[in-house]
Design a protein around this motif. Structure first.
Motif, mmCIF file in Angstrom:
data_model
loop_
_atom_site.group_PDB
_atom_site.id
_atom_site.type_symbol
_atom_site.label_atom_id
_atom_site.label_comp_id
_atom_site.label_asym_id
_atom_site.label_seq_id
_atom_site.Cartn_x
_atom_site.Cartn_y
_atom_site.Cartn_z
ATOM 1 N N TYR A 79 0.829 -1.203 0.000
ATOM 2 C CA TYR A 79 0.000 0.000 0.000
ATOM 3 C C TYR A 79 0.860 1.247 0.000
ATOM 4 C CZ TYR A 79 0.825 -0.193 5.067
ATOM 5 O OH TYR A 79 1.404 -0.253 6.308
ATOM 6 N N ASP A 80 0.252 2.327 -0.442
ATOM 7 C CA ASP A 80 0.885 3.634 -0.395
ATOM 8 C C ASP A 80 -0.193 4.593 0.095
ATOM 9 O OD1 ASP A 80 2.236 5.952 -0.733
ATOM 10 O OD2 ASP A 80 2.377 5.859 -2.911
ATOM 11 N N CYS A 81 -0.100 4.974 1.358
ATOM 12 C CA CYS A 81 -1.155 5.748 1.997
ATOM 13 C C CYS A 81 -0.627 7.054 2.553
ATOM 14 C CB CYS A 81 -1.709 4.981 3.198
ATOM 15 S SG CYS A 81 -2.850 3.723 2.731
ATOM 16 N N GLY A 82 -1.516 8.003 2.684
ATOM 17 C CA GLY A 82 -1.161 9.233 3.381
ATOM 18 C C GLY A 82 -0.741 8.891 4.806
ATOM 19 N N GLU A 83 0.165 9.705 5.339
ATOM 20 C CA GLU A 83 0.778 9.441 6.641
ATOM 21 C C GLU A 83 -0.236 9.140 7.747
ATOM 22 O OE1 GLU A 83 4.002 11.837 9.285
ATOM 23 O OE2 GLU A 83 3.781 12.475 7.181
ATOM 24 N N LYS A 84 -1.355 9.859 7.721
ATOM 25 C CA LYS A 84 -2.365 9.703 8.767
ATOM 26 C C LYS A 84 -3.017 8.322 8.747
ATOM 27 C CE LYS A 84 -3.820 14.521 8.979
ATOM 28 N NZ LYS A 84 -4.864 15.455 8.564
ATOM 29 N N ARG A 85 -2.988 7.681 7.578
ATOM 30 C CA ARG A 85 -3.692 6.406 7.436
ATOM 31 C C ARG A 85 -2.770 5.188 7.499
ATOM 32 N NH1 ARG A 85 -5.821 10.288 4.154
ATOM 33 N NH2 ARG A 85 -4.524 9.757 2.369
ATOM 34 N N VAL A 86 -1.461 5.449 7.512
ATOM 35 C CA VAL A 86 -0.490 4.353 7.468
ATOM 36 C C VAL A 86 -0.643 3.386 8.646
ATOM 37 C CG1 VAL A 86 1.979 3.848 7.725
ATOM 38 C CG2 VAL A 86 1.240 5.483 6.010
ATOM 39 N N GLY A 87 -0.794 3.929 9.833
ATOM 40 C CA GLY A 87 -0.889 3.097 11.026
ATOM 41 C C GLY A 87 -2.066 2.138 10.972
ATOM 42 N N LYS A 88 -3.199 2.668 10.527
ATOM 43 C CA LYS A 88 -4.404 1.830 10.437
ATOM 44 C C LYS A 88 -4.247 0.747 9.376
ATOM 45 C CE LYS A 88 -8.122 4.807 12.105
ATOM 46 N NZ LYS A 88 -9.299 5.589 11.741
ATOM 47 N N MET A 89 -3.635 1.097 8.254
ATOM 48 C CA MET A 89 -3.442 0.126 7.178
ATOM 49 C C MET A 89 -2.490 -0.982 7.620
ATOM 50 S SD MET A 89 -5.176 0.382 4.426
ATOM 51 C CE MET A 89 -4.345 -0.126 2.925
ATOM 52 N N LEU A 90 -1.445 -0.578 8.302
ATOM 53 C CA LEU A 90 -0.467 -1.544 8.799
ATOM 54 C C LEU A 90 -1.145 -2.541 9.739
ATOM 55 C CD1 LEU A 90 2.668 -2.226 9.082
ATOM 56 C CD2 LEU A 90 2.588 -0.840 11.139
ATOM 57 N N LYS A 91 -1.938 -2.024 10.636
ATOM 58 C CA LYS A 91 -2.630 -2.851 11.627
ATOM 59 C C LYS A 91 -3.597 -3.816 10.918
ATOM 60 C CE LYS A 91 -4.939 -2.129 16.017
ATOM 61 N NZ LYS A 91 -5.695 -1.160 16.835
ATOM 62 N N LEU A 92 -4.317 -3.291 9.956
ATOM 63 C CA LEU A 92 -5.277 -4.108 9.207
ATOM 64 C C LEU A 92 -4.552 -5.235 8.445
ATOM 65 C CD1 LEU A 92 -8.065 -4.695 7.862
ATOM 66 C CD2 LEU A 92 -7.427 -3.026 6.109
ATOM 67 N N CYS A 93 -3.518 -4.868 7.713
ATOM 68 C CA CYS A 93 -2.823 -5.867 6.884
ATOM 69 C C CYS A 93 -2.180 -6.944 7.736
ATOM 70 C CB CYS A 93 -1.791 -5.190 5.988
ATOM 71 S SG CYS A 93 -2.563 -4.118 4.759
ATOM 72 N N ARG A 94 -1.678 -6.528 8.893
ATOM 73 C CA ARG A 94 -1.057 -7.505 9.795
ATOM 74 C C ARG A 94 -2.048 -8.531 10.330
ATOM 75 N NH1 ARG A 94 3.456 -4.474 13.518
ATOM 76 N NH2 ARG A 94 5.211 -5.089 12.226
ATOM 77 N N ARG A 95 -3.317 -8.167 10.346
ATOM 78 C CA ARG A 95 -4.334 -9.109 10.829
ATOM 79 C C ARG A 95 -4.486 -10.268 9.858
ATOM 80 N NH1 ARG A 95 -9.077 -5.310 11.761
ATOM 81 N NH2 ARG A 95 -10.267 -6.933 10.714
#
Lengths: 87, 87
Positions: free
Chosen positions: A7-23
């Motif tokens: 993924y390539d996300c805006g900084e504000k959304r990176v944390g949420k994407m990381l958490k989601l993908c790790r699930r």
């Protein structure tokens, strides 16, 4: 099926994407994940990702292979993995 | 063969790696590239990459598929490409 997801996300959304993908998948590098996932699991992941993403700015790329055996992985240099304190 | 390549380099080396990878593959996102490449081309790319990389800090991951048809690509959100002014 086996997927490589990035993924390539805006900084504000990176944390949420990381958490989601790790699930669903294993983190391998920066914003790249891989792993075995079911059709249903991938659909769920995409639905959740769309909720997080700004689809006009962010991008999510998924490579799918029906079989992991069809993909060879080669690593040069440091092998990072999910035990890293990334983020 | 078809490859998906991703690197994670120290800031000082990112520019060189980007330039190198672009000589052989198509940039698709952040530090991720894809494309058709010959065995010889990939060997060259790896040799050149090792000259740039600090193998104790940096990492380069290459997924290889003998056939592009074995990989499906799905893009959600923005499709970025090599015409972007990345770096």
């Amino acid at each position: 099926m086996y997927v490589i997801l990035m993924y390539d996300c805006g900084e504000k959304r990176v944390g949420k994407m990381l958490k989601l993908c790790r699930r669903y998948l294993h983190w391998i590098q920066n914003s790249v994940f891989e792993g075995e996932i079911s059709e249903v699991g991938l659909k769920e992941l995409c639905i959740e990702a769309k909720k997080i993403m700004n689809e006009k700015e962010d991008s999510l790329i998924i490579f799918k292979s029906r079989n992991e055996k069809w993909l060879d992985k080669e690593i040069i240099g440091l092998e990072k993995n999910s035990t890293d304190n990334f983020l």
